[in-house]
Design an enzyme around this catalytic site. Structure first.
Site, PDB file in Angstrom:
ATOM      1  N   ALA A   1     -21.832 -25.288  -8.341  1.00 15.44           N
ATOM      2  CA  ALA A   1     -23.048 -25.885  -8.787  1.00 15.44           C
ATOM      3  C   ALA A   1     -22.863 -26.828  -9.922  1.00 15.44           C
ATOM      4  CB  ALA A   1     -23.975 -24.672  -9.172  1.00 15.44           C
ATOM      5  N   LYS A   2     -24.046 -27.580 -10.386  1.00 13.87           N
ATOM      6  CA  LYS A   2     -24.118 -28.465 -11.372  1.00 13.87           C
ATOM      7  C   LYS A   2     -23.351 -27.922 -12.587  1.00 13.87           C
ATOM      8  CE  LYS A   2     -27.958 -31.094 -10.163  1.00 13.87           C
ATOM      9  NZ  LYS A   2     -29.203 -31.020  -9.873  1.00 13.87           N
ATOM     10  N   ARG A   3     -23.713 -26.741 -12.868  1.00 22.19           N
ATOM     11  CA  ARG A   3     -23.214 -26.119 -14.167  1.00 22.19           C
ATOM     12  C   ARG A   3     -21.661 -26.044 -14.007  1.00 22.19           C
ATOM     13  NH1 ARG A   3     -22.899 -21.178 -11.563  1.00 22.19           N
ATOM     14  NH2 ARG A   3     -24.680 -20.973 -10.620  1.00 22.19           N
TER      15      ARG A   3
END
Ligand code: GLU
Length: 484
Positions: free
Chosen positions: A254-256
């Site tokens: 994910a983006k994180r």
């Protein structure tokens, strides 16, 4: 039959590793077989549309070498290639009405309040409303009257409540589901736009797509797509659903994670070719254990039957290693061009940057690594005199002090500050003393770098530092050792 694949991104932001993998695999499957790779922009979800995202898609495909044969900018006779433009031709409405005529779809006039009162179900973590087919039972007259009155509507797929639907995926085999589990998904939204689900099927068919490659999050919707193909009497494409990509903790990438998009990776100092190579291996592997592939080589080797079903772990350590291999193999001019900003960030004095770049080329994995290798050139760091003591080199504080005191006057009169010149001078001293090389080089290198590990030997470092700075650092070393 010629293979035709498509990359069908929705312009909703950056190009994620998973998107790039889909594009790459579609490209490879087509090119492996001399087929065509098409770009189609799926921009029917106006709410998710992000300004500039289409440009990112073009830029990324160009940079990675995934050249499309057809697309919005390259007509191949199947245009338009942007769904919002296709919509204007009336194509989706035409096909939706065909389904209505066949009893496979129906108008739905239910308003928000009614929909909100329906029961919901959690499907893959998302809460969805299970439509109760209320509007399927409207009479012809009621429908006509609603339409005439301009009442807002959507068009829904009419899925049977009994029986089963089967579709085939190249990797997962035949998948059969109970029709009762299929919701009557929306085909045309109230704004007149088709949903992704509908446009995708209509377009893949009308654009003659033979192979559909996408993330396996679409696996659960595929029975509904299959029902659309069957309802139209169309042959469905070959499906290849790709395994999930996870982070090191086996959670969906994910983006994180910080390295989820192609642009993030480039910003972090990764090389395009290495990223493409690495992404190719996220779910696919060749027969042997080979890992380094150029795009050309991938085209030759890529056999989609060897794609795995198990999740692929995005391993940043492995990517860093691979990136290092690409940097090592890179020609120097290209390397220098990419390294220069990182060198200049740390080195503001008048250094021979090319020489320094050459020292680090084989030592880094990503470009930002350069910084920690070269910072000592700019400024001698504070260091501990303990560093002069080295068992293997048989040096200690006393021996180092002696060596530095001996070589200082030699360095003062030395005119040739080239690596060779300095090396000859120092080895002459080594021979005269009858000691080992390291006995002299270790303290000298320590004094001029203040570091245990340097990207080059003492004399190469001195060459770059120049006479004045070298002498300053040797004197500083003497002073430190004397005070210790
Ligand atoms: N527009 C879809 C997406 O970006 C495409 C999925 C597909 O390839 O069918 O996820």
């Amino acid at each position: 039959m010629k293979i035709r694949t498509r990359y069908a991104p929705s312009p909703t932001g950056k190009m994620h590793v998973g998107n790039l993998r889909s594009a790459l695999y579609e490209f490879l499957i087509a090119k492996h077989d001399g087929g065509d790779f098409m770009l189609r922009i799926e921009d029917t979800d106006q709410e998710r549309f992000v300004e500039g995202a289409t440009e990112i898609i073009y830029r990324t495909l160009e940079k990675t070498g995934l050249v499309h044969d057809e697309g919005p900018d390259k007509d191949g006779g199947y245009g338009p290639y942007v769904q919002s433009e296709r919509m204007k031709t009336g194509i989706y409405m035409k096909y939706a009405k065909e389904l209505i005529d066949k009893g496979e779809a129906y108008y739905c006039f239910c308003d928000k309040e009614r929909l909100a009162s329906l029961k919901t179900e959690v499907v893959e973590g998302k809460e969805i409303t299970v439509y109760d087919k209320h509007c399927l039972h409207l009479s012809k007259e009621e429908i006509e009257a609603n339409l005439a009155a301009g009442k807002p509507f959507v068009i829904r797929q009419n899925n049977p409540t009994e029986g089963t639907t089967t579709f085939h995926d190249e990797l997962y085999g035949d998948i059969t589901v109970e029709n009762a589990e299929l919701d009557d998904m929306i085909l045309i939204k109230s704004d007149g736009y088709p949903t992704y689900n509908f446009a995708n099927v209509v377009d893949d068919h009308t654009m003659n797509i033979t192979h559909v490659v996408r993330g396996n999050e679409y696996l659960s919707s595929s029975p509904k797509y299959q029902r659309l193909y069957d309802a139209f009497g169309w042959e469905s494409p070959v499906y290849v659903h790709l395994p999930l990509i996870t982070d090191e903790n086996h959670k969906k990438l994910a983006k994180r994670s910080g390295h989820a998009s192609f642009e993030d990776l480039l910003e972090q100092g990764f090389v395009t070719e290495a990223v493409v190579n690495y992404i190719a291996l996220l779910g696919w592997s060749p027969e042997d254990n080979r890992e380094i592939f150029s795009l050309e080589e991938l085209i030759k080797e890529f056999d989609y039957h060897r794609i795995s079903k198990s999740p692929a772990v995005f391993d940043i350590v492995k990517l860093r290693w691979m990136n290092g291999e690409y940097i090592k193999a890179m020609d120097f001019d290209k390397f220098y061009e990419m390294a220069e900003p990182y060198l200049k960030k740390v080195l503001t004095k008048d250094f021979d940057l090319k020489k320094i770049a050459n020292m680090v080329k084989t030592r880094i994995e990503v470009f930002p690594d350069i910084e920690s290798h070269i910072d000592f050139f700019q400024e001698l760091p504070e260091y501990d005199v303990e560093m002069y003591t080295h068992k293997k080199m048989k040096t200690d504080s006393a021996s180092s002090l002696q060596v530095l005191q001996d070589v200082l006057p030699l360095l003062e009169v030395q005119e040739d500050y080239s690596n060779d010149g300095l090396y000859q001078m120092l080895t002459k001293y080594v021979e005269e003393k009858g000691v080992k090389n390291g006995y002299v080089m270790w303290p000298v290198r320590t004094a001029v770098s203040g570091k245990q590990m340097t990207p080059a030997g003492a004399t190469e470092i001195m060459e770059v530092l120049g006479k004045e700075e070298t002498l300053k650092r040797i004197r500083k070393g003497i002073e430190k050792l004397q005070n210790a």
